[in-house]
Write a protein that holds these residues in place. Structure first.
Motif, PDB file in Angstrom:
ATOM      1  N   UNK A 246       0.825  -1.215   0.000  1.00  0.00           N
ATOM      2  CA  UNK A 246       0.000   0.000   0.000  1.00  0.00           C
ATOM      3  C   UNK A 246       0.858   1.264   0.000  1.00  0.00           C
ATOM      4  N   UNK A 247       1.986   1.230   0.713  1.00  0.00           N
ATOM      5  CA  UNK A 247       2.899   2.372   0.672  1.00  0.00           C
ATOM      6  C   UNK A 247       3.479   2.539  -0.732  1.00  0.00           C
ATOM      7  N   UNK A 248       3.813   1.420  -1.391  1.00  0.00           N
ATOM      8  CA  UNK A 248       4.320   1.481  -2.764  1.00  0.00           C
ATOM      9  C   UNK A 248       3.297   2.151  -3.683  1.00  0.00           C
ATOM     10  N   UNK A 249       2.040   1.790  -3.536  1.00  0.00           N
ATOM     11  CA  UNK A 249       0.995   2.406  -4.345  1.00  0.00           C
ATOM     12  C   UNK A 249       0.876   3.894  -4.035  1.00  0.00           C
ATOM     13  N   UNK A 250       1.056   4.247  -2.754  1.00  0.00           N
ATOM     14  CA  UNK A 250       0.918   5.644  -2.348  1.00  0.00           C
ATOM     15  C   UNK A 250       2.018   6.529  -2.915  1.00  0.00           C
ATOM     16  N   UNK A 251       3.196   5.949  -3.190  1.00  0.00           N
ATOM     17  CA  UNK A 251       4.286   6.759  -3.748  1.00  0.00           C
ATOM     18  C   UNK A 251       4.415   6.601  -5.260  1.00  0.00           C
ATOM     19  N   UNK A 252       3.439   5.911  -5.887  1.00  0.00           N
ATOM     20  CA  UNK A 252       3.389   5.915  -7.339  1.00  0.00           C
ATOM     21  C   UNK A 252       3.565   4.595  -8.046  1.00  0.00           C
ATOM     22  N   UNK A 253       3.796   3.497  -7.305  1.00  0.00           N
ATOM     23  CA  UNK A 253       3.920   2.188  -7.945  1.00  0.00           C
ATOM     24  C   UNK A 253       2.550   1.708  -8.401  1.00  0.00           C
ATOM     25  N   UNK A 254       2.494   1.122  -9.587  1.00  0.00           N
ATOM     26  CA  UNK A 254       1.252   0.573 -10.119  1.00  0.00           C
ATOM     27  C   UNK A 254       1.340  -0.942 -10.150  1.00  0.00           C
ATOM     28  N   UNK A 255       0.448  -1.639  -9.455  1.00  0.00           N
ATOM     29  CA  UNK A 255       0.510  -3.105  -9.434  1.00  0.00           C
ATOM     30  C   UNK A 255       0.330  -3.706 -10.818  1.00  0.00           C
ATOM     31  N   UNK A 256       1.101  -4.754 -11.070  1.00  0.00           N
ATOM     32  CA  UNK A 256       0.919  -5.559 -12.266  1.00  0.00           C
ATOM     33  C   UNK A 256       0.890  -7.014 -11.819  1.00  0.00           C
ATOM     34  N   UNK A 257      -0.187  -7.695 -12.093  1.00  0.00           N
ATOM     35  CA  UNK A 257      -0.351  -9.096 -11.696  1.00  0.00           C
ATOM     36  C   UNK A 257      -0.166  -9.274 -10.207  1.00  0.00           C
ATOM     37  N   UNK A 258      -0.539  -8.258  -9.422  1.00  0.00           N
ATOM     38  CA  UNK A 258      -0.597  -8.434  -7.975  1.00  0.00           C
ATOM     39  C   UNK A 258       0.652  -8.097  -7.210  1.00  0.00           C
ATOM     40  N   UNK A 259       1.847  -8.175  -7.836  1.00  0.00           N
ATOM     41  CA  UNK A 259       3.063  -7.910  -7.092  1.00  0.00           C
ATOM     42  C   UNK A 259       4.097  -7.189  -7.954  1.00  0.00           C
ATOM     43  N   UNK A 260       4.994  -6.413  -7.294  1.00  0.00           N
ATOM     44  CA  UNK A 260       6.066  -5.795  -8.053  1.00  0.00           C
ATOM     45  C   UNK A 260       6.999  -6.873  -8.623  1.00  0.00           C
TER      46      UNK A 260
END
Length: 262
Positions: A246-260
């Motif tokens: 959730x922190x990754x998403x908050x700083x701009x990461x976009x999930x692909x297939x559920x995981x980085x």
């Protein structure tokens, strides 16, 4: 004397960069010289250095503006600050639920280490505290290994090749094979777990990813080693992993297939 000239020139360059940061989008040579309180000839000479380095660009024949490289540096610093700020509510969430020391560390690609930039100590007499600005070695502990597991291959190989004894306990470094086994496990489980009962150290951390899907840090919990066994391992690991995602998403990461991925 030459050393003194280099030092003085370096100070003037830093002064110009500071002045440029406070000017409007475009500025003239005369305006920059006046604001820096330096001779026009000196500012003109230093501007050539900044132009060659890409720190300043020409706007037209009579004016200048901040260069692409200077703007990129400012963006990187701002992104790091923003990640630090955005991480705070996630740390409070972990701290409130588990009453253990919550930690956020940022990866430093130049040194291939991480630095603790935010921490909330456990509200217990017996606790493991990681101070702010503590340097974290990537082959040791959960916060370092959570980052290590998601580095690009060439960086991963360089860290493993240069592994050193633990700065905290003096233990010899783990073998390359053992570290690669840990890396594979962390990638599968999404969380790095480190327990050293002999030195009363335990921690678990999840990687934090940025907009470019590269690892930028780790977030998790640190505690005395003897207390870790009392927790439901699956539950606490899931909480830390979810917090990292959730922190990754908050700083701009976009999930692909559920995981980085890397």
């Amino acid at each position: 004397m030459s050393n003194g000239k280099i030092e003085g020139s370096g100070r003037r360059l830093l002064l110009l960069l500071e002045v440029i940061a406070g000017l409007d989008a475009e500025f003239s040579l005369k305006e920059l010289a006046q604001r820096a309180q330096l001779p026009v000839s000196t500012v003109h000479r230093l501007l050539q250095t900044l132009l060659e380095a890409g720190m300043v660009d020409r706007a037209d024949s009579q004016s200048y503006r901040a260069g692409v490289k200077l703007l990129r540096l400012a963006g990187l610093l701002l992104k790091e600050f923003d990640a630090h700020k955005v991480a705070q509510p996630f740390l409070h969430e972990l701290w409130a639920e588990w009453q253990e020391t919550a930690v956020f560390a940022l990866y430093k690609p130049r040194s291939r280490t991480a630095t603790v930039v935010e921490t909330i100590p456990a509200p217990r007499p017996l606790r493991f505290v990681m101070e702010r600005f503590t340097e974290v070695s990537l082959p040791w502990g959960s916060f370092g290994r959570a980052i290590l597991a998601h580095l690009p291959p060439h960086e991963l190989d360089a860290v493993i090749a240069g592994r050193a004894p633990s700065s905290l306990t003096g233990q010899p470094p783990p073998s390359a094979e053992a570290l690669m086994e840990q890396v594979a496990r962390i990638r599968r489980e999404g969380v790095a777990v480190f327990v050293d009962l002999e030195h009363e150290i335990a921690g678990l951390a999840a990687p934090v990813f940025g907009p470019q899907r590269t690892v930028i840090g780790s977030i998790g919990l640190a505690m005395p080693g003897s207390r870790f066994a009392a927790y439901d391992r699956a539950r606490i690991c899931a909480a830390v992993s979810n917090c990292g995602l959730r922190l990754s998403e908050a700083v701009g990461w976009t999930p692909i297939a559920g995981r980085p991925t890397v």
